[in-house]
Design a protein around this motif. Structure first.
Motif, PDB file in Angstrom:
ATOM      1  N   LEU A  94       0.817  -1.213   0.000  1.00 52.57           N
ATOM      2  CA  LEU A  94       0.000   0.000   0.000  1.00 52.57           C
ATOM      3  C   LEU A  94       0.852   1.264   0.000  1.00 52.57           C
ATOM      4  N   THR A  95       2.054   1.182   0.553  1.00 53.43           N
ATOM      5  CA  THR A  95       2.873   2.390   0.649  1.00 53.43           C
ATOM      6  C   THR A  95       3.429   2.795  -0.713  1.00 53.43           C
ATOM      7  N   LYS A  96       3.362   1.882  -1.699  1.00 52.25           N
ATOM      8  CA  LYS A  96       3.914   2.208  -3.012  1.00 52.25           C
ATOM      9  C   LYS A  96       2.847   2.748  -3.974  1.00 52.25           C
ATOM     10  N   LEU A  97       1.593   2.759  -3.523  1.00 56.84           N
ATOM     11  CA  LEU A  97       0.516   3.149  -4.437  1.00 56.84           C
ATOM     12  C   LEU A  97       0.404   4.663  -4.549  1.00 56.84           C
ATOM     13  N   SER A  98      -0.128   5.123  -5.691  1.00 60.28           N
ATOM     14  CA  SER A  98      -0.425   6.546  -5.850  1.00 60.28           C
ATOM     15  C   SER A  98      -1.642   6.864  -4.982  1.00 60.28           C
ATOM     16  N   PRO A  99      -1.816   8.153  -4.632  1.00 58.88           N
ATOM     17  CA  PRO A  99      -2.958   8.499  -3.769  1.00 58.88           C
ATOM     18  C   PRO A  99      -4.287   7.986  -4.332  1.00 58.88           C
ATOM     19  N   ARG A 100      -4.441   8.054  -5.650  1.00 62.33           N
ATOM     20  CA  ARG A 100      -5.689   7.622  -6.260  1.00 62.33           C
ATOM     21  C   ARG A 100      -5.887   6.102  -6.095  1.00 62.33           C
ATOM     22  N   GLU A 101      -4.817   5.350  -6.351  1.00 64.97           N
ATOM     23  CA  GLU A 101      -4.905   3.889  -6.203  1.00 64.97           C
ATOM     24  C   GLU A 101      -5.143   3.527  -4.737  1.00 64.97           C
ATOM     25  N   ARG A 102      -4.499   4.279  -3.868  1.00 65.65           N
ATOM     26  CA  ARG A 102      -4.608   4.052  -2.436  1.00 65.65           C
ATOM     27  C   ARG A 102      -6.043   4.256  -1.974  1.00 65.65           C
ATOM     28  N   ARG A 103      -6.662   5.284  -2.533  1.00 68.08           N
ATOM     29  CA  ARG A 103      -8.012   5.647  -2.118  1.00 68.08           C
ATOM     30  C   ARG A 103      -9.014   4.540  -2.441  1.00 68.08           C
ATOM     31  N   ALA A 104      -8.715   3.797  -3.519  1.00 69.83           N
ATOM     32  CA  ALA A 104      -9.629   2.729  -3.920  1.00 69.83           C
ATOM     33  C   ALA A 104      -9.753   1.663  -2.830  1.00 69.83           C
ATOM     34  N   TYR A 105      -8.746   1.548  -1.978  1.00 68.27           N
ATOM     35  CA  TYR A 105      -8.797   0.572  -0.889  1.00 68.27           C
ATOM     36  C   TYR A 105      -9.653   1.069   0.263  1.00 68.27           C
ATOM     37  N   ASN A 106      -9.625   2.385   0.480  1.00 71.07           N
ATOM     38  CA  ASN A 106     -10.328   2.936   1.634  1.00 71.07           C
ATOM     39  C   ASN A 106     -11.829   2.765   1.508  1.00 71.07           C
ATOM     40  N   GLY A 107     -12.431   2.238   2.559  1.00 67.61           N
ATOM     41  CA  GLY A 107     -13.875   2.050   2.553  1.00 67.61           C
ATOM     42  C   GLY A 107     -14.257   0.747   1.882  1.00 67.61           C
ATOM     43  N   ARG A 108     -13.639   0.446   0.740  1.00 66.81           N
ATOM     44  CA  ARG A 108     -13.991  -0.763   0.009  1.00 66.81           C
ATOM     45  C   ARG A 108     -13.282  -1.995   0.575  1.00 66.81           C
ATOM     46  N   ARG A 109     -11.974  -1.909   0.801  1.00 66.46           N
ATOM     47  CA  ARG A 109     -11.223  -3.053   1.327  1.00 66.46           C
ATOM     48  C   ARG A 109     -10.879  -2.877   2.803  1.00 66.46           C
ATOM     49  N   ILE A 110     -10.619  -1.630   3.166  1.00 70.96           N
ATOM     50  CA  ILE A 110     -10.242  -1.331   4.548  1.00 70.96           C
ATOM     51  C   ILE A 110     -11.206  -0.297   5.118  1.00 70.96           C
ATOM     52  N   GLY A 111     -11.943  -0.677   6.140  1.00 69.34           N
ATOM     53  CA  GLY A 111     -12.839   0.266   6.800  1.00 69.34           C
ATOM     54  C   GLY A 111     -12.146   0.870   8.008  1.00 69.34           C
ATOM     55  N   PHE A 112     -12.585   2.063   8.402  1.00 74.07           N
ATOM     56  CA  PHE A 112     -11.924   2.728   9.518  1.00 74.07           C
ATOM     57  C   PHE A 112     -12.983   3.259  10.474  1.00 74.07           C
ATOM     58  N   ILE A 113     -12.799   2.980  11.740  1.00 75.49           N
ATOM     59  CA  ILE A 113     -13.706   3.513  12.751  1.00 75.49           C
ATOM     60  C   ILE A 113     -12.900   4.460  13.622  1.00 75.49           C
ATOM     61  N   THR A 114     -13.289   5.724  13.594  1.00 72.32           N
ATOM     62  CA  THR A 114     -12.495   6.730  14.289  1.00 72.32           C
ATOM     63  C   THR A 114     -12.750   6.696  15.791  1.00 72.32           C
ATOM     64  N   GLN A 115     -11.861   7.390  16.492  1.00 69.98           N
ATOM     65  CA  GLN A 115     -11.865   7.373  17.940  1.00 69.98           C
ATOM     66  C   GLN A 115     -13.112   8.030  18.518  1.00 69.98           C
ATOM     67  N   ASN A 116     -13.468   9.178  17.951  1.00 66.07           N
ATOM     68  CA  ASN A 116     -14.525   9.943  18.579  1.00 66.07           C
ATOM     69  C   ASN A 116     -15.783   9.983  17.717  1.00 66.07           C
ATOM     70  N   PRO A 117     -16.806   9.219  18.096  1.00 66.69           N
ATOM     71  CA  PRO A 117     -18.015   9.182  17.273  1.00 66.69           C
ATOM     72  C   PRO A 117     -18.769  10.506  17.305  1.00 66.69           C
ATOM     73  N   MET A 118     -18.522  11.333  18.334  1.00 71.75           N
ATOM     74  CA  MET A 118     -19.288  12.571  18.464  1.00 71.75           C
ATOM     75  C   MET A 118     -19.063  13.494  17.268  1.00 71.75           C
ATOM     76  N   THR A 119     -17.867  13.448  16.694  1.00 70.04           N
ATOM     77  CA  THR A 119     -17.577  14.367  15.596  1.00 70.04           C
ATOM     78  C   THR A 119     -17.306  13.631  14.296  1.00 70.04           C
ATOM     79  N   ALA A 120     -17.603  12.317  14.270  1.00 76.47           N
ATOM     80  CA  ALA A 120     -17.266  11.544  13.080  1.00 76.47           C
ATOM     81  C   ALA A 120     -18.325  11.660  11.989  1.00 76.47           C
ATOM     82  N   LEU A 121     -19.432  12.342  12.298  1.00 78.76           N
ATOM     83  CA  LEU A 121     -20.486  12.488  11.295  1.00 78.76           C
ATOM     84  C   LEU A 121     -20.661  13.967  10.962  1.00 78.76           C
TER      85      LEU A 121
END
Lengths: 319, 283
Positions: free
Chosen positions: A71-98
């Motif tokens: 993943l560290t070798k990918l371009s930002p655009r290629e990298r973005r394709a993983y976010n949400g689709r392959r790798i989900g992220f749950i942030t620390q503070n739900p109060m401001t995550a929406l």
């Protein structure tokens, strides 16, 4: 192997707050990342989710391979394709995550629409179904609500639903319940673990709660001051910790049979990046420290998938 | 979006002050839009025998030095004043949002370039900037419009930039990014909508200032050129007749003052109503 983090180092400005991190996650596995505040847990999460630029950091060495792709070798655009689709992220503070101005449903819909290509109608049906699975009462009504109308626990359920919406293979959860009431913490964390298990999604859960780790995780990586202290199977870790830091963390779990005043915690605090001591970074706080620890950085000793970095491993004594 | 705007309006009209202000603005807008239908005279009809008439049944506000009906000219003047200031502010808001969003979101060299230019124009008082610009572009409606638009551009660029910069580090932006949202998606769906409320409020208040600025330029003879009436131009010609027919300067002056006050009050009511939180609490 789903995710392989290999000798990963992260630098921010001139400092290197993360150094030589190594662990892996298999498909469907729940891996806990533990350590005190400042040990580099969140940075590891940001590196894996590609969000380091947000805090001005970058991967300076090592690799993060996801199903064989670095993943560290990918371009930002290629990298973005993983976010949400392959790798989900749950942030620390739900109060401001929406987003405060958008209805809850719209914010979850967009994930299914973007990543699964669903039409608006189907996306909403999916959102409602996800809410139902997250045990949100009246999911249709909640989908029409604004974030400020929800409690913290409810928001975190929504945030988890968002992370699940793209059907990822890995979810990274950065202390998903620290901002919540103690009473809802356990509920949410068990719900998350249950949903992840049902879908065979791997979960990398950052926490400093060792009892959560003991209950839910398959494996554990213990970080200290930006380095790996120990990576191990959860049972082995609790039964025979190799690193004195792991031992100390385990001793910090209160038990009902403890004598009054027996719970001591670990004296001292995690040093700041600028004050990292020489040798083993844990030596100033370690009861087993010797001159060797003060001068020599302990190598990360690997045994199969397990590893630890200590000159005086507790496991050697167990023999 | 439409029912949202409607409910904002409903809350804004909830207070007595808000209603009075809105009513006055409505009167001015109706007068401006329907001026040709509502007025019995042409705005440039000179009847020298009728010059300097006091207010009467046939001339509600009296006549000016050429015997033109003041009421008629005031209503046509509202057309010029309102359209010039609203369009000019619309121009600065839309350009300011674009420049501010780019500067605030991408930062770095682009940000520095935009900020330098904006700070340079910011260092001039609006009136001076507008005067310089009118001098360059030339007097008239277009000149005034562009001058006012550029004069307020700095304010909106700075506002949008600051908002975007502080929003950029919000958790929900991080969350959107972690879910795979692109820069343009984040800007269009999260950052700009969250910037809109303060920008619209400022725009509302700036429209009041712009009306004054337009009148000032008109007063200096740089605005709409005679015989097209503008409030500033009417006041300008009224100075010579201050003691003979004070109405010529008084009525357009009152129109400017009341309209600007109404805009400010109504703007305040909108601020309160636009906050999603306060609205839901009242509902």
């Amino acid at each position: 192997m789903l995710l392989g983090v290999d000798t990963l180092s992260v630098s921010i400005g001139g400092a290197m707050p993360l150094e030589g991190i190594r662990f892996d996650i298999r498909k469907g596995e729940i891996v806990g990342i533990v350590g005190e505040s400042g040990s580099g847990k969140s940075l590891t999460a940001l590196a894996i989710t590609g969000l380091l630029p947000l805090i001005g950091g970058r991967v300076s060495a090592g690799s993060i391979s996801f199903e064989g792709t670095d993943l560290t070798k990918l371009s930002p655009r290629e990298r973005r394709a993983y976010n949400g689709r392959r790798i989900g992220f749950i942030t620390q503070n739900p109060m401001t995550a929406l987003d405060p101005l958008q209805r809850i449903g719209e914010q979850v819909d967009v994930v299914s629409r973007l990543h699964l290509g669903l039409p608006p109608h189907a996306a909403r049906a999916r959102t409602v179904e996800l809410f139902r699975q997250m045990r949100i009462a009246a999911p249709e009504a909640i989908a029409e609500a604004y974030p400020h109308q929800l409690s913290g626990g409810m928001k975190q359920r929504v945030v988890i639903a968002m992370a699940l919406a793209g059907e990822p293979d890995l979810i990274v959860a950065d202390e998903p319940t620290t901002a919540l009431d103690v009473t809802v913490q356990a509920q949410i964390i068990h719900l998350l673990a249950e949903e992840v298990r049902n879908r065979h999604i791997a979960l990398m859960m950052i926490t400093h709660d060792m009892s959560i780790v003991a209950q839910l995780c398959d494996r554990v990586a213990v970080l200290y001051a930006g380095r790996v202290a120990e990576v191990s199977d959860v049972r082995a870790l609790f039964a025979h910790p190799a690193h004195p830091y792991t031992r100390a963390l385990i001793d910090c779990i209160p038990r009902p049979d403890m004598a009054r005043g027996a719970l001591t915690g670990i004296p001292g605090a995690v040093p700041a990046v600028a004050d990292y001591p020489s040798g083993c970074r844990f030596h100033p706080r370690c009861p087993r420290a010797t001159d060797l620890c003060r001068t020599q950085v302990p190598a990360l000793v690997t045994d199969g998938r397990d590893s630890h970095a200590c000159h005086h491993s507790l496991r050697d004594t167990h023999g | 979006m439409i029912d949202r705007s409607l409910s904002v309006l409903k809350v804004a009209l909830g207070s007595f002050k808000g209603r009075v202000a809105a009513a006055w603005l409505l009167v001015v807008i109706v007068a401006a839009v329907f001026a040709p239908l509502l007025t019995p005279y042409a705005y440039d009809l000179q009847t020298l025998s009728q010059a300097f008439q006091p207010p009467s049944a046939s001339h509600w506000l009296g006549t000016d030095e050429f015997g033109r009906d003041l009421m008629t000219r005031l209503m046509y003047g509202a057309r010029t004043s309102l359209s010039v200031s609203v369009v000019a502010i619309g121009l600065s808001v839309s350009l300011g949002l674009v420049f501010g969003a780019i500067a605030g979101y991408f930062g770095g060299r682009v940000d520095r370039a935009i900020t330098v230019v904006v700070d340079l124009t910011w260092s001039f008082p609006e009136i001076l900037l507008a005067l310089i610009l009118v001098a360059i572009i030339g007097p008239g409606v277009t000149g005034t419009l562009l001058a006012i638009g550029v004069a307020y551009l700095a304010q909106f660029t700075r506002l949008a930039r600051g908002q975007i910069m502080s929003l950029r580090s919000e958790t929900f932006v991080e969350a959107a990014r972690s879910l795979g949202a692109s820069d343009s998606f984040i800007l269009a769906h999260h950052l700009i909508p969250n910037t809109l409320a303060p920008v619209l409020v400022t725009a509302m208040l700036a429209t009041g200032d712009a009306i004054i600025l337009e009148a000032t330029l008109g007063f200096f003879g740089l605005g709409a050129q005679p015989p097209t009436p503008s409030w500033g131009g009417m006041m300008s010609s009224g100075t010579a007749q201050l003691f003979r027919a004070p109405g010529i300067i008084l009525f357009p002056g009152l129109a400017v003052a009341l309209t600007v006050i109404a805009i400010n009050i109504f703007g305040d009511a909108l601020v309160a109503a636009m906050d999603v939180r306060s609205r839901e609490r009242k509902a």
